[in-house]
Enzyme design. Structure first.
Site, PDB file in Angstrom:
ATOM      1  N   LYS B 115       0.849  -1.195   0.000  1.00 61.73           N
ATOM      2  CA  LYS B 115       0.000   0.000   0.000  1.00 61.73           C
ATOM      3  C   LYS B 115       0.886   1.246   0.000  1.00 61.73           C
ATOM      4  O   LYS B 115       1.914   1.285   0.685  1.00 61.73           O
ATOM      5  CB  LYS B 115      -0.898  -0.040   1.245  1.00 61.73           C
ATOM      6  CG  LYS B 115      -2.009   1.005   1.265  1.00 61.73           C
ATOM      7  CD  LYS B 115      -2.876   0.836   2.515  1.00 61.73           C
ATOM      8  CE  LYS B 115      -3.997   1.855   2.595  1.00 61.73           C
ATOM      9  NZ  LYS B 115      -4.828   1.672   3.810  1.00 61.73           N
ATOM     10  N   SER B 190      -9.718   1.726   2.860  1.00 69.44           N
ATOM     11  CA  SER B 190      -8.838   2.486   2.002  1.00 69.44           C
ATOM     12  C   SER B 190      -7.816   1.620   1.261  1.00 69.44           C
ATOM     13  O   SER B 190      -7.258   2.063   0.263  1.00 69.44           O
ATOM     14  CB  SER B 190      -8.083   3.536   2.829  1.00 69.44           C
ATOM     15  OG  SER B 190      -7.244   2.920   3.774  1.00 69.44           O
ATOM     16  N   SER B 214      -9.853  -0.628   7.057  1.00 69.12           N
ATOM     17  CA  SER B 214      -9.285  -0.430   5.722  1.00 69.12           C
ATOM     18  C   SER B 214      -8.638  -1.661   5.111  1.00 69.12           C
ATOM     19  O   SER B 214      -8.312  -1.649   3.919  1.00 69.12           O
ATOM     20  CB  SER B 214      -8.266   0.707   5.755  1.00 69.12           C
ATOM     21  OG  SER B 214      -8.925   1.942   5.802  1.00 69.12           O
TER      22      SER B 214
END
Lengths: 548, 538
Positions: B115, B190, B214
């Site tokens: 990420k 996210s 997330s």
């Protein structure tokens, strides 16, 4: 990584904008003065020639000053001398080239996290204990938030509602030349926090640079109670704090380097009034004498305003001490209370102290200045001597070691305060840098007292020891300096001098008895200074007066 | 389309061989193969193939890279893809070591997505924010460093909502990622890029971060396994902080075993993170081979609590049905399943949004344009700050900074931040009680399956409400595993639904064990998205 970070886009509007922007930070005074690093103390400073009277208003307000009382409190920031910064492994050395002692953590790079250097806790506990404060066994760190280019994370890791130590007091003795007297000033709190970096402004002011070497260096903020009433008291409070941190070995306490910084709050009220007047904060105090002078100036300024019925013109503001002009000037007015939006620092666990830990530190504390002074006082030293000896921890240790070797207290004090101090001053050396060791000073004092050498020879040996080291015994032997205490030998020398100076002898015996000094000098010279002065004089007098 | 499994249009899936329900519930299309083989560990099979020289790391890397190239235009899961030469060089280096008989780490040849809010020294790390556009960190995050040390190959940086603030990846400053199950839908967020990348097999496993769900919500939306570790299990060093007291780095995989192996690789105390735990890390990985699936009741005696409040109104009927089906599956496996109540559950959402916003308002202060990132041209200091931040941050981030600044302001602190902390304490206690009485708690990972791109973009409250299932777990600091358990209608072939299993602090081992058995016994459900259904490897 970046050697130096520049933000070019800040225009430097010479007067207003630049100054306000520069000093927006609450704790932010920028210490750029580069003076001698020689240790200075309030007491020593006082020996400097008095500064010229600058302001007329001082005189005018003098006649009102007896009706008013000043209330003074001090916030002191002490830089801790840990090997590495508070939350990362970077070392801090004053004066390193910009941004050479930085890492992702103290630069506030994305993703970097603080990890507490446990030494910071240890030093904070030491100071808390030495200030007779109550330690919080459970404290924590908080974030104090504001924007400034020298604050890389946009917040300062500090302590807010639970400081590591609170309450307490510090004892001190005012210098004799200022009337003396013992004082006890209250301590409100002691908390740990990190320092910010520094801004370096270009000469033409078109840009500023950020130096983050100092960012993350551990500080203790020590807040006093508003217990002080005069500039001298405030300066002595600061000097005693410096003494304390140096005794404890937690900081070099150097004001020029910014290792010890004082922000002073001053207000004035009519005597008898319980309520405090409006307080004014003074920054940019780089020495104890500037603390004292800035406060006295500020008191005069405020008293004058009060006495002219303009007390309402004293507003809550931050003023800057201008060393050159010897006055305080408005830096910024308070625009309401700043909101730092403190909240507990989630990246750091709580600070938990065990009783055992605290006790172990308590046991390791050295003798502190106040205790030392009381002890010296009991030993029969004058307050002047006490203050001198206890002022510098290294001098005090030297003195203690000397008397531990059996030296006479008063004599040891005199030697240290006299010839040794003069030598250090001339050679710009500290007591740790001279070659003389306490044991030899004790030996020297004993040798003089015991009559092995004369005081005069003793002085000569002292300078030899100061400069080159060695032992008293060795020097005496090497230079054949043992005092002549044999009356027969002295008599021989006296006889020789008398026979070589018949004219003077005749004059003496004719009534010019002042010539005794001349003969004594000749005998001493002939004995290479080794004749015991008492014996010499006794025998000489006998001989001079013998056949009259 | 031939040779692939068509997920049915029924609401949920049940294991065939254990369930007493009619087999017809799990309708198979006529074309579907008889195989019902469950998800297997890609990491273990990669290791096996490498060590037995059936395939080289270079070949493996190349196959992932080519699939990535093929699917990326549809998905946009990566903000930065590593230079393929560099990836292949690393793989070739591993091949040399294997050929030389050297030991290679447990992640050797495993292609990993990271990420973009997790720092990587050799590639950009933007956090999905314009304010860090082009920023290259000076160092690797601890989790990334560990992955590299164990032989993993970082293939790129995945898309996310700016600094982790969002539930769809629509709040990314750069692009919106699509859901591989239906490219008109969001992948969740996210960590939407990381979830989509694993779902579409653009990488073997990926790292995400989970502040309020997330990792778990996108895992549910994308039909992959997502693991949110206990707070403190994995070092946060190098994770761009959103809400420090809630943030954890988490794992995505296409099987429970893969997430467990990845978790093991990145876990453990880190002297660079004072909040990382010193607890020993059990070998989560070893148990995946040894579980005896022949036992008829492999989870006998395990106490499972179904959180009543998570199956209430506001939750899609299909999701509720899938979770109830999963509960029955657990019962079939020997668990004793009871419904439990967490009365404080509904308090979690407001408490979370106050605490997370407050911390973020502080954590994002460092993005000021002074030292790194985009700097606005300004005449004086305040404009420098104001403009750099105004141009650098997106609207969602600005909204949260404003909310957080408000919540921490003098006069509001007690009513907001402090009160939310008190709620947090209550939530933590109620979970503790429930987990003293149960081994694990289960709930949906999200109230719905993946929704359409743009559907909730103008309705932040509706989007925030979607976090109801997950935020409590962050507030309590507990570990949770999300794994696909069924489907609801939607898209071409149906949309996956994730089951959330919540465990006691530092008991990831139990979650992984239960999750693995659940997954291995779930029949006739293959969670391979249609985007890659033609790929015979799956």
């Amino acid at each position: 990584m970046m050697a130096s970070t520049i933000f070019r886009s800040i225009q430097n509007h010479p007067l207003l904008l630049y100054q306000t922007a520069l000093f927006r930070r609450k704790n932010g005074v920028f210490y750029c003065t580069m003076k001698s690093t020689e240790a200075q103390t309030a007491t020593q400073e006082k020996q400097k020639p008095p500064l010229p009277k600058i302001m007329k208003q001082t005189k005018t307000s003098d006649k009102f000053s007896k009706d008013y009382e000043a209330v003074i409190g001090i916030e002191t920031h002490v830089q801790l001398n840990t090997l590495t910064k508070a939350f990362c492994g970077c070392p801090y050395n004053y004066g390193s080239p910009p941004n050479t002692s930085v890492c992702p953590i103290c630069m506030g790079l994305p993703g970097a996290l603080p990890v507490l250097n446990s030494k910071v806790i240890e030093l904070a506990v030491k100071v808390g204990l030495a200030l007779n404060s109550k330690l919080s066994l459970n404290s924590k760190f908080d974030r104090k938030q504001y924007f400034y280019p020298d604050l890389p994370k946009g917040y300062q890791i500090s302590q807010f509602d639970v400081p590591i130590a609170s309450g307490g007091y510090i004892d001190l003795d005012l210098p004799v030349e200022f009337g003396g007297g013992h004082r006890r000033f209250g301590i409100t709190r002691v908390h740990m926090e990190e320092d910010a970096g520094k801004l370096l402004h270009s000469e033409n002011g078109s840009y500023s640079q950020v130096d983050l070497n100092r960012a993350g260096v551990p500080l203790l903020e020590i807040v006093s109670e508003p217990d002080m009433r005069t500039g001298i008291e405030a300066a002595e409070y600061a000097a005693e704090l410096q003494r304390l941190v140096r005794y404890l070995g937690v900081s070099n306490g150097n004001m020029q380097e910014g290792s010890l910084r004082c922000d002073v709050n001053v207000s004035v009220r009519p005597i008898g009034q319980a309520q405090f007047g409006t307080k004014v904060e003074i920054k940019n105090l780089n020495s104890f004498s500037s603390v004292s002078r800035a406060i006295d100036f500020e008191i005069s300024r405020q008293v004058l305003l009060h006495s002219q019925g303009q007390g309402d013109q004293i507003t809550q503001e931050t003023r800057l001490w201008e060393e050159g002009a010897q006055k305080t000037v408005t830096m910024r007015k308070k625009e309401g209370l700043a909101d730092y939006r403190y909240f507990p620092e989630p990246d750091l666990p709580g600070v938990i102290l065990t009783k055992e830990y605290v006790n172990s530190i308590l046991d390791s504390l050295p003798e502190l200045p106040e205790v030392k002074r009381r002890r010296y006082e009991k030993m029969g030293l004058s307050m002047q001597d006490v203050l001198f000896l206890a002022n510098d921890v290294n001098v005090a240790e030297f003195f203690d070691a000397t008397i531990a070797k059996g030296a006479d207290v008063k004599l040891a004090a005199n030697w240290i305060m006299g010839d040794i101090a003069a030598y250090m001053k001339n050679e710009k050396l500290t007591i740790n840098e001279i070659k003389l060791i306490p044991q030899e000073l004790a030996e020297l004092i004993a040798s003089i007292k015991g009559g092995t050498i004369s005081g005069k020879i003793g002085k000569e040996i002292l300078f030899e020891l100061l400069a080159k080291g060695g032992t008293v015994k060795g020097l005496i032997k090497e230079k054949d300096l043992v005092q002549i205490v044999d009356p027969v030998e002295i008599e021989k020398i006296v006889d020789k001098v008398l026979s070589e100076n018949p004219k003077q002898l005749e004059q003496y015996r004719g009534g010019k008895t002042k010539l005794q000094g001349y003969f004594a000098g000749q005998v001493m010279k002939l004995s290479k200074g080794k004749a015991n002065p008492g014996l010499l004089n006794k025998i000489l007098l006998e001989k001079l007066n013998a056949q009259s | 389309m031939l040779g692939t499994l068509q997920p049915p249009r029924t609401l949920s899936r049940f294991p065939l061989y254990l369930t007493s329900r009619p087999v017809t519930l799990c309708t198979l299309t006529a074309q579907s193969p008889p195989s019902t083989s469950p998800a297997h560990s890609q990491i273990l099979s990669i290791r096996h193939s490498l060590l037995t020289r059936q395939v080289t790391a270079a070949q493996l890397a190349e196959s992932y890279l080519s699939r990535l190239r093929l699917t990326e235009p549809h998905l946009k899961s990566f903000l930065h893809v590593s230079d393929s030469d560099a990836v292949l060089r690393q793989a070739a280096l591993l091949d040399q070591r294997i050929a030389g008989g050297e030991d290679v780490g447990p992640l050797a040849g495993v292609v990993v997505g990271v990420k973009d809010n997790i720092c990587t020294a050799d590639m950009p790390s933007t956090g999905g924010s314009r304010v860090l556009e082009g920023y290259r960190p000076a160092y690797d995050a601890t989790a990334v460093r560990k992955i590299k040390e164990l032989g993993g190959i970082v293939v790129g940086k995945t898309n996310l909502d700016e600094f982790g603030m969002g539930s769809t990846t629509e709040a990314s400053a750069f692009q919106v990622t699509a859901n591989p199950w239906d490219v008109s839908r969001v992948p969740g967020g996210s960590s939407g890029g990381s979830a989509a990348a694993v779902s579409a097999r653009q990488c073997v496993v990926s790292l995400g971060s989970d502040t309020g769900g997330s990792v778990r919500q996108p895992a549910s939306f994308c039909g992959v396994v997502g693991l949110k570790p206990t707070y403190g299990r994995v070092s946060r060093y190098g994770l761009m902080a959103y809400a420090s007291s809630l943030d954890v780095i988490g794992c995505f995989g296409s099987s429970v075993a893969d997430t467990g192996i990845l978790l093991h690789a990145i876990s453990g105390h880190d002297r660079l993170d004072a909040t990382s735990s010193k607890r020993e890390v059990p070998d989560f990985a070893s148990q995946f081979a040894s579980i005896n699936l022949l036992e008829s009741k492999p989870l006998k005696g395990l106490r499972v609590g179904v959180i009543r409040e998570t199956l209430d109104e506001g939750v899609d009927a299909g999701v509720i049905s899938a979770i109830r089906g999963a509960a029955s599956h657990l019962e079939e496996l020997g668990c004793s399943v009871t419904e439990i109540s967490l009365p404080s559950f509904s308090l979690g959402l407001p408490a979370y949004y106050i605490l997370a916003s407050s911390e973020s308002s502080s954590n994002l202060s460092r993005y000021d344009g002074v030292r790194y990132g985009n700097q606005a041209v300004a005449d004086e200091l305040n404009s420098l700050y104001g403009d750099s931040r105004a141009k650098g941050f997106g609207p969602e981030v600005k909204m949260r900074i404003l909310m957080g600044t408000y919540g921490l302001s003098a006069g509001y602190y007690d009513a907001y931040y402090k009160r939310a902390q008190q709620v947090r304490t209550i939530i933590r206690k109620s979970f503790k009680t429930a987990l003293d009485e149960n081994d694990i708690l289960i709930s949906p990972a999200a109230p719905s399956a993946a929704y359409k791109i743009g559907e909730k973009i103008d309705d932040p409250l509706a989007m925030y409400a979607g976090d109801i299932m997950t935020v409590n777990v962050n507030l309590a600091g507990l570990p949770a595993l999300v794994l696909p358990c069924g489907f609801v209608e939607g898209g071409k072939v149906g949309l996956p639904v994730g089951l959330q299993m919540i465990g006691a602090a530092f008991d990831e081992e139990k979650l992984l064990k239960v999750g693995h058995i659940f997954e291995q016994t779930l029949q006739n459900c293959r969670f391979v998205p249609p985007l890659i259904e033609d790929d015979t490897a799956w």
